[in-house]
Design a protein around this motif. Structure first.
Motif, PDB file in Angstrom:
ATOM      1  N   ALA A 138       0.793  -1.221  -0.053  1.00  0.00           N
ATOM      2  CA  ALA A 138       0.185   0.018  -0.093  1.00  0.00           C
ATOM      3  C   ALA A 138       0.817   1.349   0.189  1.00  0.00           C
ATOM      4  O   ALA A 138       0.482   2.152  -0.842  1.00  0.00           O
ATOM      5  CB  ALA A 138      -1.040   0.119   1.047  1.00  0.00           C
ATOM      6  N   LEU A 139       1.956   1.143   0.872  1.00  0.00           N
ATOM      7  CA  LEU A 139       2.708   2.567   1.056  1.00  0.00           C
ATOM      8  C   LEU A 139       3.599   2.813  -0.461  1.00  0.00           C
ATOM      9  O   LEU A 139       3.757   3.563  -0.826  1.00  0.00           O
ATOM     10  CB  LEU A 139       3.730   2.160   2.054  1.00  0.00           C
ATOM     11  N   LYS A 140       3.923   1.675  -1.037  1.00  0.00           N
ATOM     12  CA  LYS A 140       4.657   1.578  -2.508  1.00  0.00           C
ATOM     13  C   LYS A 140       3.577   2.307  -3.469  1.00  0.00           C
ATOM     14  O   LYS A 140       3.976   2.921  -4.220  1.00  0.00           O
ATOM     15  CB  LYS A 140       5.030   0.597  -2.831  1.00  0.00           C
ATOM     16  N   THR A 141       2.402   2.095  -3.476  1.00  0.00           N
ATOM     17  CA  THR A 141       1.400   2.348  -4.278  1.00  0.00           C
ATOM     18  C   THR A 141       1.185   3.930  -4.193  1.00  0.00           C
ATOM     19  O   THR A 141       0.963   4.737  -5.108  1.00  0.00           O
ATOM     20  CB  THR A 141      -0.268   1.545  -4.111  1.00  0.00           C
ATOM     21  N   PHE A 142       0.818   4.125  -2.471  1.00  0.00           N
ATOM     22  CA  PHE A 142       0.784   5.547  -2.528  1.00  0.00           C
ATOM     23  C   PHE A 142       2.135   6.702  -2.918  1.00  0.00           C
ATOM     24  O   PHE A 142       1.861   7.563  -3.422  1.00  0.00           O
ATOM     25  CB  PHE A 142       0.753   5.825  -0.884  1.00  0.00           C
ATOM     26  N   GLU A 143       3.230   5.954  -2.549  1.00  0.00           N
ATOM     27  CA  GLU A 143       4.553   6.637  -3.228  1.00  0.00           C
ATOM     28  C   GLU A 143       4.528   6.976  -4.589  1.00  0.00           C
ATOM     29  O   GLU A 143       4.803   7.823  -5.005  1.00  0.00           O
ATOM     30  CB  GLU A 143       5.619   5.806  -2.850  1.00  0.00           C
ATOM     31  N   PHE A 166       1.860   7.141  -6.531  1.00  0.00           N
ATOM     32  CA  PHE A 166       0.504   8.194  -6.709  1.00  0.00           C
ATOM     33  C   PHE A 166       1.410   9.546  -6.558  1.00  0.00           C
ATOM     34  O   PHE A 166       1.398  10.635  -7.494  1.00  0.00           O
ATOM     35  CB  PHE A 166      -0.473   7.892  -5.930  1.00  0.00           C
ATOM     36  N   LEU A 167       2.092   9.476  -5.353  1.00  0.00           N
ATOM     37  CA  LEU A 167       2.875  11.013  -5.131  1.00  0.00           C
ATOM     38  C   LEU A 167       3.708  11.410  -6.025  1.00  0.00           C
ATOM     39  O   LEU A 167       3.769  12.626  -6.533  1.00  0.00           O
ATOM     40  CB  LEU A 167       3.247  11.099  -3.623  1.00  0.00           C
ATOM     41  N   LEU A 168       4.463  10.325  -6.460  1.00  0.00           N
ATOM     42  CA  LEU A 168       5.616  10.968  -7.643  1.00  0.00           C
ATOM     43  C   LEU A 168       5.013  11.143  -8.933  1.00  0.00           C
ATOM     44  O   LEU A 168       5.227  12.022  -9.706  1.00  0.00           O
ATOM     45  CB  LEU A 168       6.524   9.627  -7.834  1.00  0.00           C
ATOM     46  N   SER A 169       3.769  10.449  -9.272  1.00  0.00           N
ATOM     47  CA  SER A 169       3.026  10.620 -10.581  1.00  0.00           C
ATOM     48  C   SER A 169       2.296  12.025 -10.741  1.00  0.00           C
ATOM     49  O   SER A 169       2.594  12.764 -11.724  1.00  0.00           O
ATOM     50  CB  SER A 169       2.338   9.682 -11.207  1.00  0.00           C
ATOM     51  N   ARG A 170       1.896  12.483  -9.393  1.00  0.00           N
ATOM     52  CA  ARG A 170       1.354  13.954  -9.366  1.00  0.00           C
ATOM     53  C   ARG A 170       2.416  14.973  -9.078  1.00  0.00           C
ATOM     54  O   ARG A 170       2.027  15.982  -8.881  1.00  0.00           O
ATOM     55  CB  ARG A 170       0.413  13.771  -8.280  1.00  0.00           C
ATOM     56  N   ARG A 171       3.761  14.572  -9.032  1.00  0.00           N
ATOM     57  CA  ARG A 171       4.563  15.354  -8.917  1.00  0.00           C
ATOM     58  C   ARG A 171       4.845  16.214  -7.674  1.00  0.00           C
ATOM     59  O   ARG A 171       5.068  17.547  -7.589  1.00  0.00           O
ATOM     60  CB  ARG A 171       5.023  16.443 -10.107  1.00  0.00           C
ATOM     61  N   SER A 204       6.196  17.340  -4.073  1.00  0.00           N
ATOM     62  CA  SER A 204       7.769  18.024  -3.722  1.00  0.00           C
ATOM     63  C   SER A 204       8.320  16.655  -3.011  1.00  0.00           C
ATOM     64  O   SER A 204       7.726  15.837  -2.559  1.00  0.00           O
ATOM     65  CB  SER A 204       7.905  19.231  -3.210  1.00  0.00           C
ATOM     66  N   PRO A 205       9.662  16.464  -3.131  1.00  0.00           N
ATOM     67  CA  PRO A 205      10.441  15.491  -2.297  1.00  0.00           C
ATOM     68  C   PRO A 205      10.214  15.437  -1.123  1.00  0.00           C
ATOM     69  O   PRO A 205      10.077  14.625  -0.174  1.00  0.00           O
ATOM     70  CB  PRO A 205      11.874  15.566  -2.862  1.00  0.00           C
ATOM     71  N   ASN A 206      10.178  16.863  -0.369  1.00  0.00           N
ATOM     72  CA  ASN A 206       9.755  16.936   1.018  1.00  0.00           C
ATOM     73  C   ASN A 206       8.380  16.786   1.203  1.00  0.00           C
ATOM     74  O   ASN A 206       8.341  16.046   2.465  1.00  0.00           O
ATOM     75  CB  ASN A 206      10.148  18.446   1.534  1.00  0.00           C
ATOM     76  N   THR A 207       7.606  16.847   0.710  1.00  0.00           N
ATOM     77  CA  THR A 207       6.133  16.336   0.832  1.00  0.00           C
ATOM     78  C   THR A 207       6.108  14.886   0.786  1.00  0.00           C
ATOM     79  O   THR A 207       5.362  14.397   1.750  1.00  0.00           O
ATOM     80  CB  THR A 207       5.010  17.042  -0.091  1.00  0.00           C
ATOM     81  N   ILE A 208       6.645  14.276  -0.316  1.00  0.00           N
ATOM     82  CA  ILE A 208       6.612  12.923  -0.162  1.00  0.00           C
ATOM     83  C   ILE A 208       7.197  12.323   0.861  1.00  0.00           C
ATOM     84  O   ILE A 208       6.737  11.442   1.361  1.00  0.00           O
ATOM     85  CB  ILE A 208       7.338  12.364  -1.340  1.00  0.00           C
ATOM     86  N   LYS A 209       8.376  12.880   1.415  1.00  0.00           N
ATOM     87  CA  LYS A 209       9.014  12.128   2.580  1.00  0.00           C
ATOM     88  C   LYS A 209       8.264  12.288   3.604  1.00  0.00           C
ATOM     89  O   LYS A 209       8.247  11.286   4.553  1.00  0.00           O
ATOM     90  CB  LYS A 209      10.604  12.958   2.688  1.00  0.00           C
ATOM     91  N   THR A 210       7.612  13.528   3.912  1.00  0.00           N
ATOM     92  CA  THR A 210       7.035  13.910   5.019  1.00  0.00           C
ATOM     93  C   THR A 210       5.634  13.072   5.228  1.00  0.00           C
ATOM     94  O   THR A 210       5.441  12.433   6.418  1.00  0.00           O
ATOM     95  CB  THR A 210       6.416  15.113   5.152  1.00  0.00           C
ATOM     96  N   TYR A 211       4.965  12.909   3.968  1.00  0.00           N
ATOM     97  CA  TYR A 211       3.619  12.015   4.220  1.00  0.00           C
ATOM     98  C   TYR A 211       4.247  10.610   4.273  1.00  0.00           C
ATOM     99  O   TYR A 211       3.446   9.915   5.170  1.00  0.00           O
ATOM    100  CB  TYR A 211       2.907  12.214   2.638  1.00  0.00           C
ATOM    101  N   MET A 212       5.047   9.997   3.643  1.00  0.00           N
ATOM    102  CA  MET A 212       5.509   8.373   3.961  1.00  0.00           C
ATOM    103  C   MET A 212       5.880   8.179   5.217  1.00  0.00           C
ATOM    104  O   MET A 212       5.372   7.231   5.872  1.00  0.00           O
ATOM    105  CB  MET A 212       6.718   8.292   2.822  1.00  0.00           C
ATOM    106  N   GLU A 213       6.567   9.093   5.966  1.00  0.00           N
ATOM    107  CA  GLU A 213       7.131   8.955   7.051  1.00  0.00           C
ATOM    108  C   GLU A 213       6.008   9.177   8.372  1.00  0.00           C
ATOM    109  O   GLU A 213       5.836   8.194   9.152  1.00  0.00           O
ATOM    110  CB  GLU A 213       7.998   9.839   7.577  1.00  0.00           C
ATOM    111  N   ALA A 214       4.970   9.864   7.916  1.00  0.00           N
ATOM    112  CA  ALA A 214       3.748  10.064   8.798  1.00  0.00           C
ATOM    113  C   ALA A 214       2.868   8.827   8.688  1.00  0.00           C
ATOM    114  O   ALA A 214       2.457   8.346   9.678  1.00  0.00           O
ATOM    115  CB  ALA A 214       2.919  11.134   8.293  1.00  0.00           C
ATOM    116  N   LEU A 215       2.774   8.167   7.497  1.00  0.00           N
ATOM    117  CA  LEU A 215       2.013   6.847   7.346  1.00  0.00           C
ATOM    118  C   LEU A 215       2.602   5.830   7.877  1.00  0.00           C
ATOM    119  O   LEU A 215       2.091   4.926   8.481  1.00  0.00           O
ATOM    120  CB  LEU A 215       1.737   6.629   5.702  1.00  0.00           C
ATOM    121  N   ARG A 216       3.907   5.643   7.984  1.00  0.00           N
ATOM    122  CA  ARG A 216       4.771   4.657   8.689  1.00  0.00           C
ATOM    123  C   ARG A 216       4.346   4.623  10.127  1.00  0.00           C
ATOM    124  O   ARG A 216       4.391   3.519  10.757  1.00  0.00           O
ATOM    125  CB  ARG A 216       6.132   4.816   8.255  1.00  0.00           C
TER     126      ARG A 216
END
Length: 347
Positions: free
Chosen positions: A74-79, A81-86, A88-100
């Motif tokens: 699920a986390l890989k799928t979400f990541e 999605f975030l990459l495809s919607r472009r 920012s790297p900081n937002t992706i990092k923040t959201y992924m860490e929050a979900l973990r």
């Protein structure tokens, strides 16, 4: 190898600071760690604050847990999605860490079984009990909301989850005399040019180090800030005085790819080194306030307002999406306050 380690916040990022005896063999070993960085301002090496690094450096880990195959997928799928919607790297990092962190709390549960009540429980029993910041709480809610909408294809009733009241803090502002002291502190043209450009155009730290020589349009007297926060381009007026300073810098340093480069040509100047430049200027100017680079941006906006510039123009110059963000500078401007006579003076 004798060492000590402790969690730190470095430029609002959770890191682990490492100090050890100054030997090349020890430095070479530390350099092998993923995403290790050297801080010129702190004079130490630091690594990401992860469970793996906490174990490595014997820092207590709250919970050691291995996510289930369902969560990993699920986390890989979400990541993706975030990459495809472009995002920012900081937002992706923040959201992924929050979900973990969120799924670690519910490590016995399946993703689909988690509901609104669980989120409220997590908010009360984890975020509030640990006295975590309101901004962290908001980031967590945003990450959870987006994850369930995109990966699980269901909308949680996020409105029922209590968001913290926004903290009403005022921006830190320097006087013009203090700004002048900072800008005049360095004898190095490159350092003077960097700090001057931040103040003169109200730039964020990353906006400055992302500039390229072609972003300066000296004929039109403008600076082009490309793909800044929110992936927006904007322009800012640049004075002849500053253009002349930048011209002197360009002739002496001859940058290639980036306007401001590190020790090697084509390598972008680091944020840590830029902060160190400011720190040195503060020391030379005998300013003891805990000034950051962002203070120069705040000072630029406030000084524009005090000079009579319309808030709408200031909003455009700073690249704010909402006028409400810009209106905060009306609370620190002293232009009108200085005209108010205190009743104390009549006693």
């Amino acid at each position: 190898m004798k060492w000590s380690a402790q969690p730190i916040k470095h430029f609002k990022e959770r890191r682990i600071a490492i100090t050890f005896e100054k030997k090349q063999e020890y430095t070479d070993r530390v350099k092998l760690i993923e995403d290790v960085r050297w801080s010129s301002s702190l004079r130490l090496w630091h690594v990401p604050d992860t469970e793996e690094n906490r174990i490595r450096f014997r820092i207590p880990v709250e919970i050691i847990y291995t996510p289930s195959p369902e969560i990993i997928t699920a986390l890989k799928t979400f990541e993706s999605f975030l990459l495809s919607r472009r995002y920012s790297p900081n937002t992706i990092k923040t959201y992924m860490e929050a979900l973990r962190v969120f799924f670690r709390y519910f490590n016995e549960r399946q993703i689909g079984s988690i509901n609104n009540d669980d989120i409220i429980l997590f908010n009360n029993e984890y975020i509030l009990k640990k006295n975590l910041s309101s901004s962290y709480q908001n980031q967590m809610v945003n990450a959870i909301k987006l994850f369930y909408r995109t990966v699980e294809n269901r909308n949680l009733e996020i409105e029922k989850v209590h968001r913290p009241k926004s903290e009403k803090t005022l921006p830190n502002v320097l006087s013009k005399e203090e700004v002048k002291g900072i800008l005049n502190a360095h004898g190095n043209t490159k350092h003077v040019a960097m700090l001057s450009l931040i103040y003169a155009c109200g730039l964020r730290r990353n906006e400055l180090i992302s500039l390229k020589p072609q972003d300066i349009d000296s004929k039109r007297g403008i600076l082009i800030i490309r793909q800044s926060k929110g992936k927006k381009d904007r322009i800012a007026p640049i004075s002849l005085k500053l253009i002349e300073l930048l011209r002197q810098y360009y002739i002496s340093n001859k940058p290639t790819t980036w306007l401001f480069e590190g020790q090697h040509k084509g390598i972008q100047y680091s944020a840590e080194s830029l902060q160190s430049v400011l720190k040195q200027a503060l020391k030379k100017a005998n300013i003891t306030k805990p000034v950051t680079l962002h203070w120069l941006r705040h000072s630029y906006a406030t000084h524009l307002l005090e000079a009579g510039t319309d808030l709408r123009y200031i909003q455009e110059l700073l690249g704010h999406s909402s006028s409400r963000t810009t209106e905060i500078y009306t609370h620190v401007s002293t232009k009108n306050l200085q005209n108010i006579k205190s009743p104390f003076d009549d006693l």
